[in-house]
Design a protein around this motif. Structure first.
Motif, PDB file in Angstrom:
ATOM      1  N   VAL A   3      -0.275  -0.906 -10.114  1.00  0.00           N
ATOM      2  CA  VAL A   3       0.272   0.257  -9.394  1.00  0.00           C
ATOM      3  C   VAL A   3       0.597  -0.069  -7.940  1.00  0.00           C
ATOM      4  CG1 VAL A   3      -0.671   2.063 -10.881  1.00  0.00           C
ATOM      5  CG2 VAL A   3      -2.038   1.220  -8.980  1.00  0.00           C
ATOM      6  N   ALA A   4      -0.048  -1.107  -7.399  1.00  0.00           N
ATOM      7  CA  ALA A   4       0.272  -1.471  -6.012  1.00  0.00           C
ATOM      8  C   ALA A   4       1.520  -2.348  -5.943  1.00  0.00           C
ATOM      9  CB  ALA A   4      -0.904  -2.194  -5.375  1.00  0.00           C
ATOM     10  N   ALA A   5       1.936  -2.880  -7.074  1.00  0.00           N
ATOM     11  CA  ALA A   5       3.046  -3.835  -7.060  1.00  0.00           C
ATOM     12  C   ALA A   5       4.418  -3.183  -7.187  1.00  0.00           C
ATOM     13  CB  ALA A   5       2.864  -4.864  -8.183  1.00  0.00           C
ATOM     14  N   GLN A   6       4.464  -1.981  -7.740  1.00  0.00           N
ATOM     15  CA  GLN A   6       5.781  -1.330  -7.858  1.00  0.00           C
ATOM     16  C   GLN A   6       5.621   0.188  -7.787  1.00  0.00           C
ATOM     17  OE1 GLN A   6       7.458  -2.569 -11.685  1.00  0.00           O
ATOM     18  NE2 GLN A   6       6.259  -1.064 -12.795  1.00  0.00           N
ATOM     19  N   PRO A   7       6.682   0.913  -7.380  1.00  0.00           N
ATOM     20  CA  PRO A   7       6.567   2.373  -7.270  1.00  0.00           C
ATOM     21  C   PRO A   7       6.411   3.021  -8.647  1.00  0.00           C
ATOM     22  CG  PRO A   7       8.813   1.648  -6.836  1.00  0.00           C
ATOM     23  CD  PRO A   7       7.994   0.414  -6.991  1.00  0.00           C
ATOM     24  N   VAL A   8       5.834   4.223  -8.647  1.00  0.00           N
ATOM     25  CA  VAL A   8       5.595   4.917  -9.916  1.00  0.00           C
ATOM     26  C   VAL A   8       6.889   5.067 -10.709  1.00  0.00           C
ATOM     27  CG1 VAL A   8       4.919   7.141 -10.911  1.00  0.00           C
ATOM     28  CG2 VAL A   8       3.545   6.122  -9.104  1.00  0.00           C
ATOM     29  N   SER A   9       7.995   5.336 -10.020  1.00  0.00           N
ATOM     30  CA  SER A   9       9.262   5.569 -10.730  1.00  0.00           C
ATOM     31  C   SER A   9       9.661   4.352 -11.576  1.00  0.00           C
ATOM     32  CB  SER A   9      10.376   5.902  -9.735  1.00  0.00           C
ATOM     33  OG  SER A   9      10.437   4.867  -8.784  1.00  0.00           O
TER      34      SER A   9
ATOM     35  N   SER B 218       0.821  -1.224   0.000  1.00  0.00           N
ATOM     36  CA  SER B 218       0.000   0.000   0.000  1.00  0.00           C
ATOM     37  C   SER B 218       0.848   1.263   0.000  1.00  0.00           C
ATOM     38  CB  SER B 218      -0.990   0.023   1.159  1.00  0.00           C
ATOM     39  OG  SER B 218      -0.826  -1.041   1.994  1.00  0.00           O
ATOM     40  N   ASP B 219       2.126   1.167   0.378  1.00  0.00           N
ATOM     41  CA  ASP B 219       2.991   2.365   0.319  1.00  0.00           C
ATOM     42  C   ASP B 219       3.048   2.921  -1.102  1.00  0.00           C
ATOM     43  OD1 ASP B 219       3.456   2.018   2.914  1.00  0.00           O
ATOM     44  OD2 ASP B 219       5.497   1.199   2.704  1.00  0.00           O
ATOM     45  N   HIS B 220       2.970   2.012  -2.090  1.00  0.00           N
ATOM     46  CA  HIS B 220       3.047   2.472  -3.485  1.00  0.00           C
ATOM     47  C   HIS B 220       1.854   3.338  -3.882  1.00  0.00           C
ATOM     48  CE1 HIS B 220       5.680  -1.326  -4.275  1.00  0.00           C
ATOM     49  NE2 HIS B 220       6.403  -0.312  -3.847  1.00  0.00           N
TER      50      HIS B 220
END
Ligand code: ALA
Length: 481
Positions: free
Chosen positions: A290-296, A222-224
């Motif tokens: 989008v929850a699996a990896q950061p936007v970058s 969820s941080d992502h």
């Protein structure tokens, strides 16, 4: 006398431009209510729904999702919902017209029935962009995934010289052309065979995307999602414009109007069913991605869905399964889109807008063989030498203008023929068609100026063709004179 002449010919020109083909004539000549018609009615509701899903889920979700995340952030989920709402509103309008005018010409025929011959010709030009050009663009996307899979499995890729357009450093995009001819060979066997094989391919593509959702969920963090919309509404809005491409195809169902059993019932149901399936899959895939990896991590990431699974599982097999799934998925998009193009040309040719060549059927298979081969040759040339981005942009504008006309057409037909039998009626009328018109204009306004200029030139060419050929050969015009 001399003063009267110009006025008479002006009136007669206006009458020609706005002459409308009666819906009753269209239904009678295609056997909409009698089961007859020139083509074979072999496609049922299940296959037809998968036709819509087949034409829609493809390059958009496999490629464009990852390209749109840097623009919207995790709020790309909302961009998918927004683009889905615009496509959905239009799909509802298509459902009403497809049930009321169940013929092969899709929005070309709807425009002919509601807004007149000249506008129908403009819509036909839009459909050539939506179907002919998108088939080329999607085939180019396929060629990228073929290389991805070859690389994963054998550490080998097809050289750029024969897998890229000239502008991208190649000579000719051979895999894209091979795909087009594989689809063409299948189409030549008949609509029924094509629909069956399409159904299998669609089940595979749904399976692969379901696999992505189930396996990808294991990487949920969820941080992502914490910086949900870094660029606010403008980012979400801009991404929705890019993502709209992924919803193109739902209307392909309406090109099968003359090969469907019980078309007044099945066409609207298939369009709405495909809309629900596609929107659900897109939102689920976007949420998991989008929850699996950061936007970058999305920046410049190729074959994004494959890479996400690879990092979640720590294994390379999911990347290969995803790439194989993408290859099957994009095959079915290309198949249905080429099919749709030939059926639209078939309807136009029957109306006298283009030569009879496109109306000739093989007597055994009831397939427009010559037209299918002609379409394949032209699409191969486009796919072989034109870069993918340009093809996609032209597809979007053509589709949006056709969608716009369909939304207007629903309102015109409600006024001009309120008692026409309709398999489905747009709810909340006239709110939905008006919202659909607004939504299409909202996306068109953000397209690049060059796209709009090329589109206007293309429309002018179509009108020139109409004045040179269509206006004189129109069957409707001949019947009236
Ligand atoms: N919607 C189709 C795709 O995404 C054109 O490939």
């Amino acid at each position: 006398m001399a003063a009267v002449q110009p006025e008479t010919s002006a009136v007669s020109l206006r009458q020609k431009l706005f002459r409308r083909k009666p819906v009753g004539v269209m239904s009678a000549e295609t056997g909409a209510d009698t089961g007859g018609g020139e083509l074979a009615r072999t496609i049922g509701l299940f296959q037809l729904t998968l036709f819509g899903v087949g034409a829609t889920i493809g390059t958009g979700i496999f490629v464009i999702l990852t390209e749109a995340v840097p623009t919207a952030g995790p709020a790309v989920i909302l961009s998918f919902v927004m683009a889905g709402v615009v496509a959905g509103l239009t799909a509802i309008c298509y459902a009403e017209l497809a049930g009321a005018v169940p013929v092969s010409g899709s929005s070309y025929s709807y425009a002919y029935a509601t807004l007149g011959e000249a506008i129908a010709m403009v819509v036909a030009a839009c459909l050539l962009l939506e179907y002919g050009v998108s088939a080329a663009g999607v085939a180019v996307g396929w060629s990228q995934y073929v290389n991805e899979l070859l690389d994963n499995l054998f550490g080998f890729t097809i050289p750029d010289s024969i897998s890229q357009a000239p502008e991208q450093g190649g000579i000719f995009n051979l895999p894209a052309v091979v795909l087009i001819w594989l689809c063409t060979l299948l189409l030549l066997r008949g609509a029924s065979e094509s629909a069956k094989i399409n159904a299998i391919m669609v089940l595979i593509k749904l399976g692969v995307l379901a696999l992505f959702v189930v396996v990808g969920l294991q990487g949920w963090n969820s941080d992502h999602l914490s910086n949900f919309a870094p660029d606010g509404f403008s980012g979400i809005n801009a991404a929705a414009g890019i993502i709209f491409f992924s919803y193109i195809g739902l209307d392909a169902v309406s090109t099968a109007g003359e090969e469907v059993k019980n078309p007044r019932r099945n066409l609207p149901l298939a369009i709405l069913g495909a809309l629900v399936i596609v929107t659900t899959i897109y939102v689920l895939v976007a949420v998991v991605a989008v929850a699996a990896q950061p936007v970058s991590a999305f920046n410049g990431q190729e074959a994004g869905l494959s890479n996400i699974l690879e990092s979640v599982t720590g294994s390379t097999w999911p990347a290969s399964v995803l790439a194989a799934g993408a290859i099957v998925s994009i095959f079915s998009v290309t198949l249905v889109v080429i099919y749709g193009q030939t059926r639209i040309l078939f309807a136009m040719s029957r109306d006298g807008m283009i030569p009879q060549f496109f109306h000739k059927l093989n007597q055994r298979t009831l397939v427009p063989v010559r037209s299918t081969i002609f379409v394949a040759v032209v699409i191969s040339l486009l796919a072989g030498v034109i870069p993918i981005n340009f093809l996609f942009e032209m597809t979007s504008i053509g589709t949006l203008v056709a969608f716009l006309v369909v939304s207007i057409g629903v309102m015109v037909l409600r006024q001009t023929q309120p008692d026409l039998p309709r398999g489905f009626k747009v709810p909340l009328y006239p709110l939905i068609p008006i919202a659909s018109i607004g939504g299409c204009i909202w996306i068109i306004k953000d397209l690049r100026a060059v796209t709009i200029y090329v589109f206007l030139i293309w429309t002018a060419v179509a009108l020139a063709w109409y004045f040179f050929y269509g206006i004189r050969h129109s069957k409707l015009g001949k019947a009236k004179s």
